[in-house]
Design a protein around this motif. Structure first.
Motif, PDB file in Angstrom:
ATOM      1  N   PHE A  32     -72.703  89.807  44.472  1.00 14.15           N
ATOM      2  CA  PHE A  32     -71.769  89.861  45.603  1.00 14.15           C
ATOM      3  C   PHE A  32     -70.337  89.554  45.151  1.00 14.15           C
ATOM      4  O   PHE A  32     -69.700  88.636  45.649  1.00 14.15           O
ATOM      5  CB  PHE A  32     -72.215  88.882  46.694  1.00 14.15           C
ATOM      6  CG  PHE A  32     -73.372  89.379  47.522  1.00 14.15           C
ATOM      7  CD1 PHE A  32     -73.193  89.776  48.846  1.00 14.15           C
ATOM      8  CD2 PHE A  32     -74.645  89.459  46.991  1.00 14.15           C
ATOM      9  CE1 PHE A  32     -74.251  90.245  49.611  1.00 14.15           C
ATOM     10  CE2 PHE A  32     -75.708  89.922  47.738  1.00 14.15           C
ATOM     11  CZ  PHE A  32     -75.514  90.321  49.048  1.00 14.15           C
ATOM     12  N   THR A  33     -69.829  90.336  44.190  1.00 10.28           N
ATOM     13  CA  THR A  33     -68.454  90.143  43.697  1.00 10.28           C
ATOM     14  C   THR A  33     -67.804  91.498  43.439  1.00 10.28           C
ATOM     15  O   THR A  33     -68.495  92.506  43.225  1.00 10.28           O
ATOM     16  CB  THR A  33     -68.430  89.351  42.366  1.00 10.28           C
ATOM     17  OG1 THR A  33     -69.101  90.117  41.357  1.00 10.28           O
ATOM     18  CG2 THR A  33     -69.088  87.988  42.518  1.00 10.28           C
ATOM     19  N   ASP A  34     -66.488  91.506  43.422  1.00 11.00           N
ATOM     20  CA  ASP A  34     -65.761  92.728  43.071  1.00 11.00           C
ATOM     21  C   ASP A  34     -66.042  93.122  41.629  1.00 11.00           C
ATOM     22  O   ASP A  34     -66.136  94.308  41.305  1.00 11.00           O
ATOM     23  CB  ASP A  34     -64.255  92.521  43.255  1.00 11.00           C
ATOM     24  CG  ASP A  34     -63.869  92.349  44.723  1.00 11.00           C
ATOM     25  OD1 ASP A  34     -64.649  92.815  45.584  1.00 11.00           O
ATOM     26  OD2 ASP A  34     -62.819  91.739  45.000  1.00 11.00           O
ATOM     27  N   GLU A  35     -66.181  92.125  40.744  1.00 12.08           N
ATOM     28  CA  GLU A  35     -66.440  92.427  39.332  1.00 12.08           C
ATOM     29  C   GLU A  35     -67.730  93.215  39.175  1.00 12.08           C
ATOM     30  O   GLU A  35     -67.791  94.188  38.401  1.00 12.08           O
ATOM     31  CB  GLU A  35     -66.536  91.145  38.501  1.00 12.08           C
ATOM     32  CG  GLU A  35     -65.227  90.372  38.396  1.00 12.08           C
ATOM     33  CD  GLU A  35     -65.144  89.248  39.400  1.00 12.08           C
ATOM     34  OE1 GLU A  35     -64.727  88.153  39.007  1.00 12.08           O
ATOM     35  OE2 GLU A  35     -65.496  89.478  40.589  1.00 12.08           O
ATOM     36  N   PHE A  36     -68.758  92.804  39.913  1.00 11.63           N
ATOM     37  CA  PHE A  36     -70.027  93.527  39.769  1.00 11.63           C
ATOM     38  C   PHE A  36     -69.933  94.919  40.383  1.00 11.63           C
ATOM     39  O   PHE A  36     -70.513  95.871  39.859  1.00 11.63           O
ATOM     40  CB  PHE A  36     -71.188  92.756  40.403  1.00 11.63           C
ATOM     41  CG  PHE A  36     -72.525  93.364  40.075  1.00 11.63           C
ATOM     42  CD1 PHE A  36     -73.166  93.048  38.889  1.00 11.63           C
ATOM     43  CD2 PHE A  36     -73.113  94.294  40.927  1.00 11.63           C
ATOM     44  CE1 PHE A  36     -74.381  93.641  38.560  1.00 11.63           C
ATOM     45  CE2 PHE A  36     -74.330  94.883  40.608  1.00 11.63           C
ATOM     46  CZ  PHE A  36     -74.968  94.553  39.420  1.00 11.63           C
ATOM     47  N   LYS A  42     -68.939 101.874  37.390  1.00 12.70           N
ATOM     48  CA  LYS A  42     -68.650 102.512  36.096  1.00 12.70           C
ATOM     49  C   LYS A  42     -69.946 102.954  35.421  1.00 12.70           C
ATOM     50  O   LYS A  42     -70.030 104.064  34.873  1.00 12.70           O
ATOM     51  CB  LYS A  42     -67.885 101.542  35.189  1.00 12.70           C
ATOM     52  CG  LYS A  42     -66.425 101.360  35.558  1.00 12.70           C
ATOM     53  CD  LYS A  42     -65.721 100.460  34.542  1.00 12.70           C
ATOM     54  CE  LYS A  42     -64.239 100.351  34.850  1.00 12.70           C
ATOM     55  NZ  LYS A  42     -63.543  99.477  33.864  1.00 12.70           N
ATOM     56  N   ALA A  43     -70.944 102.075  35.446  1.00  7.56           N
ATOM     57  CA  ALA A  43     -72.220 102.419  34.818  1.00  7.56           C
ATOM     58  C   ALA A  43     -72.847 103.641  35.489  1.00  7.56           C
ATOM     59  O   ALA A  43     -73.379 104.533  34.819  1.00  7.56           O
ATOM     60  CB  ALA A  43     -73.177 101.228  34.890  1.00  7.56           C
ATOM     61  N   SER A  44     -72.775 103.701  36.821  1.00  5.21           N
ATOM     62  CA  SER A  44     -73.344 104.826  37.561  1.00  5.21           C
ATOM     63  C   SER A  44     -72.599 106.125  37.276  1.00  5.21           C
ATOM     64  O   SER A  44     -73.189 107.215  37.330  1.00  5.21           O
ATOM     65  CB  SER A  44     -73.309 104.542  39.067  1.00  5.21           C
ATOM     66  OG  SER A  44     -74.085 103.403  39.370  1.00  5.21           O
ATOM     67  N   ALA A  45     -71.303 106.005  36.976  1.00  4.07           N
ATOM     68  CA  ALA A  45     -70.488 107.191  36.696  1.00  4.07           C
ATOM     69  C   ALA A  45     -70.604 107.634  35.237  1.00  4.07           C
ATOM     70  O   ALA A  45     -69.972 108.606  34.831  1.00  4.07           O
ATOM     71  CB  ALA A  45     -69.028 106.909  37.038  1.00  4.07           C
ATOM     72  N   GLY A  46     -71.393 106.906  34.446  1.00  5.97           N
ATOM     73  CA  GLY A  46     -71.568 107.267  33.049  1.00  5.97           C
ATOM     74  C   GLY A  46     -70.533 106.689  32.120  1.00  5.97           C
ATOM     75  O   GLY A  46     -70.514 107.011  30.924  1.00  5.97           O
ATOM     76  N   GLU A  47     -69.657 105.837  32.640  1.00  4.71           N
ATOM     77  CA  GLU A  47     -68.660 105.203  31.787  1.00  4.71           C
ATOM     78  C   GLU A  47     -69.301 104.073  30.985  1.00  4.71           C
ATOM     79  O   GLU A  47     -70.312 103.492  31.382  1.00  4.71           O
ATOM     80  CB  GLU A  47     -67.511 104.645  32.638  1.00  4.71           C
ATOM     81  CG  GLU A  47     -66.740 105.691  33.403  1.00  4.71           C
ATOM     82  CD  GLU A  47     -65.601 105.076  34.201  1.00  4.71           C
ATOM     83  OE1 GLU A  47     -64.946 104.151  33.673  1.00  4.71           O
ATOM     84  OE2 GLU A  47     -65.384 105.496  35.349  1.00  4.71           O
ATOM     85  N   TYR A  48     -68.672 103.747  29.851  1.00  7.09           N
ATOM     86  CA  TYR A  48     -69.209 102.676  29.013  1.00  7.09           C
ATOM     87  C   TYR A  48     -68.938 101.312  29.651  1.00  7.09           C
ATOM     88  O   TYR A  48     -67.816 101.023  30.071  1.00  7.09           O
ATOM     89  CB  TYR A  48     -68.573 102.696  27.618  1.00  7.09           C
ATOM     90  CG  TYR A  48     -68.931 101.469  26.803  1.00  7.09           C
ATOM     91  CD1 TYR A  48     -70.183 101.341  26.209  1.00  7.09           C
ATOM     92  CD2 TYR A  48     -68.021 100.408  26.676  1.00  7.09           C
ATOM     93  CE1 TYR A  48     -70.517 100.206  25.484  1.00  7.09           C
ATOM     94  CE2 TYR A  48     -68.350  99.277  25.955  1.00  7.09           C
ATOM     95  CZ  TYR A  48     -69.598  99.183  25.365  1.00  7.09           C
ATOM     96  OH  TYR A  48     -69.928  98.059  24.659  1.00  7.09           O
ATOM     97  N   VAL A  49     -69.982 100.511  29.758  1.00  4.79           N
ATOM     98  CA  VAL A  49     -69.827  99.116  30.161  1.00  4.79           C
ATOM     99  C   VAL A  49     -70.661  98.274  29.200  1.00  4.79           C
ATOM    100  O   VAL A  49     -71.749  98.685  28.776  1.00  4.79           O
ATOM    101  CB  VAL A  49     -70.285  98.866  31.615  1.00  4.79           C
ATOM    102  CG1 VAL A  49     -69.367  99.539  32.605  1.00  4.79           C
ATOM    103  CG2 VAL A  49     -71.715  99.318  31.835  1.00  4.79           C
ATOM    104  N   ARG A  50     -70.160  97.116  28.853  1.00  5.60           N
ATOM    105  CA  ARG A  50     -70.899  96.251  27.939  1.00  5.60           C
ATOM    106  C   ARG A  50     -71.962  95.499  28.715  1.00  5.60           C
ATOM    107  O   ARG A  50     -71.653  94.781  29.668  1.00  5.60           O
ATOM    108  CB  ARG A  50     -69.960  95.268  27.241  1.00  5.60           C
ATOM    109  CG  ARG A  50     -70.671  94.384  26.207  1.00  5.60           C
ATOM    110  CD  ARG A  50     -69.664  93.568  25.413  1.00  5.60           C
ATOM    111  NE  ARG A  50     -68.899  92.675  26.264  1.00  5.60           N
ATOM    112  CZ  ARG A  50     -69.340  91.475  26.664  1.00  5.60           C
ATOM    113  NH1 ARG A  50     -70.538  91.037  26.296  1.00  5.60           N
ATOM    114  NH2 ARG A  50     -68.563  90.722  27.424  1.00  5.60           N
ATOM    115  N   LYS A  51     -73.207  95.701  28.336  1.00  5.33           N
ATOM    116  CA  LYS A  51     -74.307  95.026  29.017  1.00  5.33           C
ATOM    117  C   LYS A  51     -74.123  93.520  28.900  1.00  5.33           C
ATOM    118  O   LYS A  51     -73.894  92.982  27.820  1.00  5.33           O
ATOM    119  CB  LYS A  51     -75.647  95.432  28.397  1.00  5.33           C
ATOM    120  CG  LYS A  51     -76.842  94.914  29.170  1.00  5.33           C
ATOM    121  CD  LYS A  51     -78.148  95.444  28.565  1.00  5.33           C
ATOM    122  CE  LYS A  51     -79.334  94.923  29.356  1.00  5.33           C
ATOM    123  NZ  LYS A  51     -80.624  95.413  28.790  1.00  5.33           N
TER     124      LYS A  51
END
Length: 283
Positions: A32-36, A42-51
């Protein structure tokens, strides 16, 4: 809410419905945050995110422990808080309460990102469940855990070590219900399906298959005869009433199939709902 409801259907029959409902409700409150929101978009759009760049599993642990765990509280209240916190903190992988460096998994989660967790908890209270609802659910859970320990665990153990071991199994059971509900809810959402309800298992068919498989093994060598004898003992024990059982056999003794045989026959005899399997490494 869906995860909480699914988890409740898993363990309601053994008196732990409110416990797993609360754990399911809080397991993702760290989202429940803007960061998440940015992270998942980004992850859903296929962009790179660090797990792991946004950790959502710590907030629920903090919410439970800070609100309900205290040295001044009753032992059942603290055990309830710890069991729920373990299941929340473990729903993406089991945590060490104490690792080889003697560091507490709980303390790590409480110290790592307090500001992020508190913002997430505050937003969770505003958008999902009120503090009053969480408190009510916890009170119900505490009562469930006290009854479960006193009626199911305490009569079956002789030493404190055995009780701790049994509580560890209980923690795994609660965690398993949350993980299963979480994955089922995700599958239903992604495939646009209604929430799935499990059909009753045909234990008679399962038992017939297991018995046929075991009967197909050769019985010529001493180790094969020993494995069959161990397996037959487990099959005989399956006729007993439900309770806590322990199978101690050396490596190569056929524990996996012997335990499966016991579990299926025991479930058939006692009209049980499911078998949960967890490997426990004893060190």
């Amino acid at each position: 809410r869906s995860v909480a409801a699914l988890a409740r259907t898993s363990l309601e029959s053994i008196g732990l419905g409110s416990t797993v409902y609360l754990a399911g409700l809080l397991h993702d409150c760290g989202k429940f945050t803007d960061e998440f929101d940015v992270y998942i978009a980004k992850a859903s759009a296929g962009e790179y995110v660090r797990k792991g760049s946004v950790i959502h599993t710590f907030a629920g642990v903090r919410c439970i422990l800070e609100q309900f765990h205290s040295k001044r509280e009753s032992v059942f209240r603290n055990i309830t808080a710890e069991l729920i916190a373990i299941s929340i903190g473990s729903h993406h992988g089991l945590i060490d309460l104490w690792d080889v460096q003697h560091q507490s998994g709980f303390e790590h989660r409480l110290q790592h990102q307090p500001e992020y967790d508190r913002r997430a908890i505050s937003a969770f209270y505003e958008e999902c469940a009120s503090p009053k609802e969480i408190e009510r659910l916890f009170e119900d859970a505490e009562q469930e855990i006290e009854i479960y320990i006193q009626s199911k665990l305490t009569p079956c153990v002789r030493k404190q070590k055995e009780l701790c071991y049994a509580l560890g199994l209980l923690a795994r059971l609660i965690t398993s219900a949350i993980v299963e509900a979480d994955r089922t809810d995700t599958r239903c959402f992604m495939d646009d399906l209604p929430l799935l309800q499990s059909d009753p298992t045909d234990w008679a068919e399962c038992a017939a298959r297991v018995e046929a498989h075991i009967a197909s093994f050769s019985q010529e060598k001493p180790i094969q005869l020993a494995r069959r004898a161990f397996s037959d003992r487990c099959a005989e024990a399956a006729k007993n009433a439900p309770g806590l059982y322990r199978l101690d056999l050396p490596t190569g003794g056929g524990k996996t199939l012997a335990a499966l045989r016991f579990a299926v026959l025991h479930a058939k005899k006692n009209k049980m709902q499911r078998i949960l399997k967890k490997k426990l490494k004893i060190v």
